[in-house]
Design a protein around this motif. Structure first.
Motif, short mmCIF file in Angstrom:
data_model
loop_
_atom_site.label_atom_id
_atom_site.label_comp_id
_atom_site.label_asym_id
_atom_site.label_seq_id
_atom_site.Cartn_x
_atom_site.Cartn_y
_atom_site.Cartn_z
N VAL A 126 0.85 -1.01 -0.03
CA VAL A 126 0.07 -0.11 -0.04
C VAL A 126 0.76 1.26 0.20
CG1 VAL A 126 -1.82 1.40 1.04
CG2 VAL A 126 -2.04 -1.09 1.11
N ILE A 127 2.00 1.20 0.79
CA ILE A 127 2.86 2.47 0.91
C ILE A 127 3.69 2.49 -0.42
CG2 ILE A 127 4.90 3.55 2.23
CD1 ILE A 127 2.36 3.32 4.08
N GLU A 128 4.06 1.43 -1.11
CA GLU A 128 4.75 1.71 -2.41
C GLU A 128 3.65 2.06 -3.34
OE1 GLU A 128 6.45 -2.13 -3.23
OE2 GLU A 128 7.49 -1.96 -1.31
N LYS A 129 2.66 1.66 -3.48
CA LYS A 129 1.75 2.34 -4.31
C LYS A 129 1.38 3.74 -4.33
CE LYS A 129 -1.37 -1.75 -5.63
NZ LYS A 129 -2.41 -2.45 -5.17
N LEU A 130 1.61 4.27 -2.90
CA LEU A 130 1.27 5.69 -2.75
C LEU A 130 2.35 6.59 -3.66
CD1 LEU A 130 0.78 6.15 1.05
CD2 LEU A 130 -1.02 6.16 -0.97
N GLN A 131 3.64 5.91 -3.49
CA GLN A 131 4.76 6.61 -4.26
C GLN A 131 4.38 6.88 -5.62
OE1 GLN A 131 8.08 3.93 -2.95
NE2 GLN A 131 9.09 5.98 -2.31
N SER A 132 3.73 5.87 -6.25
CA SER A 132 3.38 6.06 -7.97
C SER A 132 2.24 6.84 -8.07
CB SER A 132 2.98 4.50 -8.43
OG SER A 132 1.88 4.03 -7.80
N ARG A 133 1.22 7.11 -6.91
CA ARG A 133 0.06 7.96 -7.16
C ARG A 133 0.45 9.48 -6.84
NH1 ARG A 133 -4.00 4.70 -3.99
NH2 ARG A 133 -4.83 6.49 -3.37
N PHE A 134 1.64 9.63 -6.10
CA PHE A 134 1.88 11.04 -5.43
C PHE A 134 1.64 12.10 -6.51
CE2 PHE A 134 5.10 14.09 -4.19
CZ PHE A 134 4.62 14.49 -3.14
N ASP A 135 1.17 13.13 -6.10
CA ASP A 135 0.96 14.26 -6.90
C ASP A 135 1.73 15.45 -6.62
OD1 ASP A 135 0.00 16.34 -8.58
OD2 ASP A 135 -1.98 16.42 -7.71
N ILE A 139 6.94 14.76 3.14
CA ILE A 139 6.51 15.45 1.78
C ILE A 139 7.15 16.75 2.11
CG2 ILE A 139 4.71 16.38 0.83
CD1 ILE A 139 3.13 13.94 1.68
N GLN A 140 8.12 17.38 1.18
CA GLN A 140 8.75 18.53 1.12
C GLN A 140 8.82 19.21 -0.20
OE1 GLN A 140 12.44 18.23 2.84
NE2 GLN A 140 12.86 20.50 2.90
N ASP A 141 8.14 20.28 -0.31
CA ASP A 141 7.67 21.25 -1.43
C ASP A 141 7.83 20.32 -2.79
OD1 ASP A 141 7.42 23.56 -2.66
OD2 ASP A 141 9.66 23.89 -2.96
N GLY A 142 6.92 19.34 -2.84
CA GLY A 142 6.57 18.63 -3.98
C GLY A 142 7.51 17.42 -4.38
N SER A 143 8.24 16.95 -3.21
CA SER A 143 8.99 15.86 -3.38
C SER A 143 8.44 14.68 -1.96
CB SER A 143 10.35 16.00 -3.03
OG SER A 143 10.72 16.11 -1.69
N LEU A 144 8.43 13.70 -2.40
CA LEU A 144 8.17 12.46 -1.28
C LEU A 144 9.03 11.59 -1.04
CD1 LEU A 144 5.73 10.73 0.19
CD2 LEU A 144 5.46 9.84 -2.02
N ASP A 145 9.51 11.17 0.28
CA ASP A 145 10.44 10.39 0.78
C ASP A 145 9.62 9.41 1.68
OD1 ASP A 145 12.71 9.10 1.37
OD2 ASP A 145 13.15 10.54 2.96
#
Length: 105
Positions: free
Chosen positions: A7-16, A41-47
């Motif tokens: 579920v967490i991995e799928k979030l990465q592909s759906r991140f806007d 989540i930092q200014d448009g990036s996801l870690d």
């Protein structure tokens, strides 16, 4: 049944990234039947990291099934919160941004 890491991995592909402009927030997920994760989540990036953050902006406690349902849009996040299936502490209003940060389709 998908496990929490899937579920967490799928979030990465759906991140806007556009929805995350100007943000600098930590979403901590305490998953009762799996490992803990946090999203920075930092200014448009996801870690995405496994484990626990020292100072999350908001902490969400749930189980894998509820997390999967909320993130897929099958379960209304507010209803899950009201029924006790999802608990939030910290900046609870941030939790409501999850659906715009990770659109389901």
């Amino acid at each position: 049944m998908a496990d929490a890491s899937t579920v967490i991995e799928k979030l990465q592909s759906r991140f806007d990234p556009a929805a995350a402009r100007g943000m600098n927030d930590i979403f901590q997920f305490h998953i009762s039947d799996a490992d803990d994760y946090y999203l920075h989540i930092q200014d448009g990036s996801l870690d995405v990291q496994q484990g626990e953050h020292d100072d999350p902006s908001v902490s969400l406690t749930t189980d894998t099934e509820t997390l999967k349902g909320v993130m897929s849009g099958e379960i209304n996040g507010m209803q899950a919160f009201m029924s006790g299936k999802l608990k939030a502490t910290g900046n609870v209003m941030l939790a409501s941004k999850l659906t715009s940060l990770f659109p389901s389709g």
